[in-house]
Design a protein around this motif. Structure first.
Motif, PDB file in Angstrom:
ATOM      1  N   PRO A  35      -7.791   1.985  -1.177  1.00  0.00           N
ATOM      2  CA  PRO A  35      -7.344   1.355  -2.427  1.00  0.00           C
ATOM      3  C   PRO A  35      -6.642   2.328  -3.365  1.00  0.00           C
ATOM      4  CG  PRO A  35      -9.554   0.613  -1.875  1.00  0.00           C
ATOM      5  CD  PRO A  35      -9.229   1.725  -0.926  1.00  0.00           C
ATOM      6  N   GLY A  36      -7.135   3.563  -3.420  1.00  0.00           N
ATOM      7  CA  GLY A  36      -6.505   4.564  -4.263  1.00  0.00           C
ATOM      8  C   GLY A  36      -5.118   4.939  -3.788  1.00  0.00           C
ATOM      9  N   VAL A  37      -4.939   4.992  -2.468  1.00  0.00           N
ATOM     10  CA  VAL A  37      -3.632   5.306  -1.891  1.00  0.00           C
ATOM     11  C   VAL A  37      -2.608   4.227  -2.247  1.00  0.00           C
ATOM     12  CG1 VAL A  37      -2.409   5.495   0.306  1.00  0.00           C
ATOM     13  CG2 VAL A  37      -4.566   6.723  -0.018  1.00  0.00           C
ATOM     14  N   LEU A  38      -3.049   2.977  -2.332  1.00  0.00           N
ATOM     15  CA  LEU A  38      -2.150   1.859  -2.608  1.00  0.00           C
ATOM     16  C   LEU A  38      -1.887   1.647  -4.097  1.00  0.00           C
ATOM     17  CD1 LEU A  38      -3.636  -0.728  -0.090  1.00  0.00           C
ATOM     18  CD2 LEU A  38      -1.506   0.554   0.158  1.00  0.00           C
ATOM     19  N   LEU A  39      -2.661   2.294  -4.946  1.00  0.00           N
ATOM     20  CA  LEU A  39      -2.590   2.004  -6.379  1.00  0.00           C
ATOM     21  C   LEU A  39      -1.240   2.327  -7.025  1.00  0.00           C
ATOM     22  CD1 LEU A  39      -3.958   0.856  -8.823  1.00  0.00           C
ATOM     23  CD2 LEU A  39      -5.154   3.038  -9.157  1.00  0.00           C
ATOM     24  N   PRO A  40      -0.584   3.471  -6.749  1.00  0.00           N
ATOM     25  CA  PRO A  40       0.735   3.697  -7.362  1.00  0.00           C
ATOM     26  C   PRO A  40       1.746   2.605  -7.017  1.00  0.00           C
ATOM     27  CG  PRO A  40      -0.132   5.761  -6.510  1.00  0.00           C
ATOM     28  CD  PRO A  40      -1.037   4.670  -6.012  1.00  0.00           C
ATOM     29  N   ALA A  41       1.761   2.170  -5.752  1.00  0.00           N
ATOM     30  CA  ALA A  41       2.679   1.100  -5.360  1.00  0.00           C
ATOM     31  C   ALA A  41       2.328  -0.204  -6.066  1.00  0.00           C
ATOM     32  CB  ALA A  41       2.638   0.907  -3.841  1.00  0.00           C
TER      33      ALA A  41
END
Length: 230
Positions: A138-144
């Protein structure tokens, strides 16, 4: 161009991050953990803003190469400091999560096959190493997600909110105590980071000290300072 609103976001992210890490000096101060939940979503917002300011399709620029290079450099520099501060930690520092978040945000913003391939590779790495990454997939996807929410608006704001909360639920204690008051308070603070970040971005008229490239160095240095004080 310099954005006072973006600098406000960065200052708030750094201050709440330091507050969170002060728990190494005052372990009983649980409130600092709650306050620190603002930091990661705000750092992801800063990445999304930087990605969105570049013209779509202009991925291979000197600025983007420098951006990724600095992120990778300080990923390497930060890991020893992070592990020295907390020798029992089970995850990497936050930097690998942010680097993967950057390349996935590039894939969302730039309509290029190579960008999509790079983003898909970042997604696979984030999925494969989710347990070792701070805030997980979830953290990896947060900027996108931030990037998409700023573009689409409306109910799209639920996406970064849910991912920010999901990233905190990679914490095994919080996940195992979902209805505990401390968990609920933590998730509320995490969700609050979304409107707080958007509110700060609107204040381009404020006079705010600029956060330059020294901001990259701030992360490992403040970890070392806290370790020495501890």
């Amino acid at each position: 161009m310099r954005s006072a609103g973006l600098d406000l976001v960065k200052w708030m992210a750094m201050l709440t991050m330091v507050a969170d890490h002060l728990r190494f000096l005052w372990p009983e101060a649980d409130g600092l953990f709650v306050l620190g939940r603002l930091a990661f979503p705000l750092f992801c917002l800063a990445i999304a803003v930087n990605v969105g300011r570049v013209r779509a399709g202009a991925l291979y620029t000197r600025g983007n190469v420098r951006y990724l290079g600095l992120m990778l450099l300080f990923t390497l520099l930060s890991e020893p400091a992070y592990r020295w501060l907390d020798s029992g930690v089970q995850t990497f520092s936050v930097m690998p999560t942010l680097v993967l978040g950057l390349v996935i945000a590039w894939a969302v913003h730039h309509p290029l096959l190579s960008a999509r391939v790079l983003g898909f590779a970042g997604l696979l790495v984030g999925w494969g190493f989710s347990e070792q990454l701070m805030y997980g997939l979830p953290g990896v996807l947060l900027p996108a997600a931030w990037l998409m929410a700023r573009r689409l608006r409306g109910v799209a704001w639920l996406l970064p909110c849910l991912l920010a909360m999901g990233g905190n639920l990679t914490n095994s204690w919080l996940l195992g105590h979902l209805l505990a008051p401390f968990t609920l308070l933590t998730l509320m603070a995490t969700a609050l980071a979304i409107p707080v970040g958007m509110l700060l971005l609107r204040h381009d008229d404020w006079r705010v000290p600029a956060v330059g490239r020294w901001g990259y160095l701030f992360y490992p240095v403040h970890l070392l300072v806290i370790k020495v004080l501890a």
